[in-house]
Motif scaffolding. Structure first.
Motif, PDB file in Angstrom:
ATOM      1  N   ASP A  37       0.835  -1.207   0.000  1.00  0.00           N
ATOM      2  CA  ASP A  37       0.000   0.000   0.000  1.00  0.00           C
ATOM      3  C   ASP A  37       0.868   1.254   0.000  1.00  0.00           C
ATOM      4  O   ASP A  37       0.592   2.221  -0.720  1.00  0.00           O
ATOM      5  CB  ASP A  37      -0.914   0.029   1.228  1.00  0.00           C
ATOM      6  N   LEU A  38       1.906   1.254   0.837  1.00  0.00           N
ATOM      7  CA  LEU A  38       2.819   2.389   0.886  1.00  0.00           C
ATOM      8  C   LEU A  38       3.508   2.594  -0.462  1.00  0.00           C
ATOM      9  O   LEU A  38       3.608   3.720  -0.952  1.00  0.00           O
ATOM     10  CB  LEU A  38       3.873   2.168   1.972  1.00  0.00           C
ATOM     11  N   ALA A  39       3.985   1.488  -1.034  1.00  0.00           N
ATOM     12  CA  ALA A  39       4.682   1.569  -2.314  1.00  0.00           C
ATOM     13  C   ALA A  39       3.762   2.128  -3.401  1.00  0.00           C
ATOM     14  O   ALA A  39       4.174   2.965  -4.216  1.00  0.00           O
ATOM     15  CB  ALA A  39       5.198   0.191  -2.712  1.00  0.00           C
ATOM     16  N   ARG A  40       2.528   1.682  -3.412  1.00  0.00           N
ATOM     17  CA  ARG A  40       1.575   2.164  -4.403  1.00  0.00           C
ATOM     18  C   ARG A  40       1.297   3.654  -4.213  1.00  0.00           C
ATOM     19  O   ARG A  40       1.199   4.411  -5.195  1.00  0.00           O
ATOM     20  CB  ARG A  40       0.271   1.371  -4.293  1.00  0.00           C
ATOM     21  N   ALA A  41       1.216   4.101  -2.958  1.00  0.00           N
ATOM     22  CA  ALA A  41       0.893   5.505  -2.676  1.00  0.00           C
ATOM     23  C   ALA A  41       1.980   6.452  -3.162  1.00  0.00           C
ATOM     24  O   ALA A  41       1.690   7.589  -3.555  1.00  0.00           O
ATOM     25  CB  ALA A  41       0.663   5.696  -1.182  1.00  0.00           C
ATOM     26  N   VAL A  42       3.229   5.993  -3.123  1.00  0.00           N
ATOM     27  CA  VAL A  42       4.341   6.870  -3.521  1.00  0.00           C
ATOM     28  C   VAL A  42       4.948   6.467  -4.857  1.00  0.00           C
ATOM     29  O   VAL A  42       6.017   6.953  -5.234  1.00  0.00           O
ATOM     30  CB  VAL A  42       5.433   6.892  -2.423  1.00  0.00           C
ATOM     31  N   ASN A  43       4.273   5.545  -5.564  1.00  0.00           N
ATOM     32  CA  ASN A  43       4.716   5.115  -6.885  1.00  0.00           C
ATOM     33  C   ASN A  43       6.135   4.549  -6.851  1.00  0.00           C
ATOM     34  O   ASN A  43       7.003   4.932  -7.643  1.00  0.00           O
ATOM     35  CB  ASN A  43       4.632   6.279  -7.881  1.00  0.00           C
ATOM     36  N   MET A  44       6.350   3.642  -5.912  1.00  0.00           N
ATOM     37  CA  MET A  44       7.639   2.962  -5.778  1.00  0.00           C
ATOM     38  C   MET A  44       7.403   1.464  -5.703  1.00  0.00           C
ATOM     39  O   MET A  44       6.268   0.998  -5.548  1.00  0.00           O
ATOM     40  CB  MET A  44       8.386   3.445  -4.521  1.00  0.00           C
ATOM     41  N   THR A  45       8.462   0.705  -5.791  1.00  0.00           N
ATOM     42  CA  THR A  45       8.378  -0.733  -5.575  1.00  0.00           C
ATOM     43  C   THR A  45       8.542  -1.026  -4.085  1.00  0.00           C
ATOM     44  O   THR A  45       9.002  -0.179  -3.309  1.00  0.00           O
ATOM     45  CB  THR A  45       9.487  -1.473  -6.341  1.00  0.00           C
ATOM     46  N   ASN A  46       8.195  -2.253  -3.693  1.00  0.00           N
ATOM     47  CA  ASN A  46       8.431  -2.650  -2.308  1.00  0.00           C
ATOM     48  C   ASN A  46       9.903  -2.529  -1.951  1.00  0.00           C
ATOM     49  O   ASN A  46      10.267  -2.083  -0.856  1.00  0.00           O
ATOM     50  CB  ASN A  46       7.957  -4.091  -2.079  1.00  0.00           C
ATOM     51  N   ALA A  47      10.759  -2.932  -2.889  1.00  0.00           N
ATOM     52  CA  ALA A  47      12.206  -2.843  -2.644  1.00  0.00           C
ATOM     53  C   ALA A  47      12.624  -1.388  -2.449  1.00  0.00           C
ATOM     54  O   ALA A  47      13.509  -1.092  -1.637  1.00  0.00           O
ATOM     55  CB  ALA A  47      12.964  -3.468  -3.809  1.00  0.00           C
ATOM     56  N   GLY A  48      11.983  -0.484  -3.181  1.00  0.00           N
ATOM     57  CA  GLY A  48      12.290   0.928  -3.016  1.00  0.00           C
ATOM     58  C   GLY A  48      11.932   1.429  -1.629  1.00  0.00           C
ATOM     59  O   GLY A  48      12.659   2.241  -1.042  1.00  0.00           O
ATOM     60  N   ILE A  49      10.819   0.948  -1.089  1.00  0.00           N
ATOM     61  CA  ILE A  49      10.428   1.323   0.279  1.00  0.00           C
ATOM     62  C   ILE A  49      11.480   0.840   1.271  1.00  0.00           C
ATOM     63  O   ILE A  49      11.930   1.587   2.152  1.00  0.00           O
ATOM     64  CB  ILE A  49       9.047   0.725   0.636  1.00  0.00           C
ATOM     65  N   TYR A  50      11.907  -0.422   1.101  1.00  0.00           N
ATOM     66  CA  TYR A  50      12.874  -0.998   2.045  1.00  0.00           C
ATOM     67  C   TYR A  50      14.268  -0.383   1.904  1.00  0.00           C
ATOM     68  O   TYR A  50      15.112  -0.564   2.783  1.00  0.00           O
ATOM     69  CB  TYR A  50      12.935  -2.517   1.862  1.00  0.00           C
TER      70      TYR A  50
END
Length: 231
Positions: A37-50
């Motif tokens: 959900d976070l990744a989708r909100a900021v237009n990033m991948t899960n890996a980008g969040i981590y």
């Protein structure tokens, strides 16, 4: 627009992630929010969040830690040089009210998501300590007022909890374009609070708003959670 900012790859990624986290945690709860959900909100991948946060829980702990520190530091500034218990209580009420009215999302996370941290973890214990350090200002103020004969209170703990709940509730309903201004809400709450402890309202009860914390990850221009109720 908030959505445009959150997906703007030229904006600071860490700040965008924290802003999105505050919005999602406040709106749908920490447990119901996934990293996806976070990744989708900021237009990033899960890996980008981590790349920016080690875990969802670490992100929550960081947000709560900084929110509590801002609350504590600003309260120390607001109360500096104020010795009378009635004046102190008035400023505690108005500052807590203003902070929640101006920062409804992060304060909702700060107040309501302690349950989501792993019990007995270092982060959990740290947040408990910060919360207690802030509430000590209220405990000491009420105790001083009672000891000095300024306040008449049957149960200091219940009085503290009732007054703090009144203040924190503004994050649920206050709107800057509502029928009552923030100054009016703060003044009325101070009058209610001082009446509850049987004390006259002091002259100085409005905090200098420049002394209140600034939370850069508070989502801008978001309606309160109970909209469309108008203050």
């Amino acid at each position: 627009m908030l959505e445009t900012y959150l997906t703007d790859r030229d904006a600071d990624a860490s700040l965008r992630i924290r802003t999105a986290a505050v919005l999602l945690f406040a709106r749908q709860g920490y447990a119901a929010t996934s990293v996806r959900d976070l990744a989708r909100a900021v237009n990033m991948t899960n890996a980008g969040i981590y790349h920016h946060v080690s875990s969802k829980e670490a992100l929550l702990a960081d947000l709560m830690r900084e929110a509590h520190r801002g609350l504590i530091d600003s309260t120390v500034r607001v109360l500096a040089g104020v010795s009378g218990p009635a004046e102190r209580l008035g400023l505690l009420i108005s500052s807590l009210t203003a902070i929640h009215a101006l920062n409804p999302m992060i304060t909702r996370v700060m107040d309501g998501e302690l349950r989501s941290l792993t019990p007995a973890s270092s982060a959990y214990d740290e947040i408990i300590g910060l919360r207690d350090a802030y509430e000590d200002q209220w405990r000491r103020t009420l105790a001083d007022g009672v000891a000095g004969g300024v306040f008449r209170v049957a149960d200091q703990r219940l009085t503290r909890l009732a007054l703090m709940s009144m203040c924190t509730g503004t994050s649920e309903w206050y709107r800057h374009d509502g029928d009552s201004s923030l100054d009016q809400v703060c003044a009325e709450f101070v009058a209610i609070g001082l009446a509850a402890v049987r004390a006259p309202v002091p002259m100085i009860t409005r905090p200098d708003l420049s002394l209140l914390p600034i939370y850069p990850w508070e989502p801008p221009d978001v309606l309160p959670l109970s909209a469309p109720y108008r203050s």
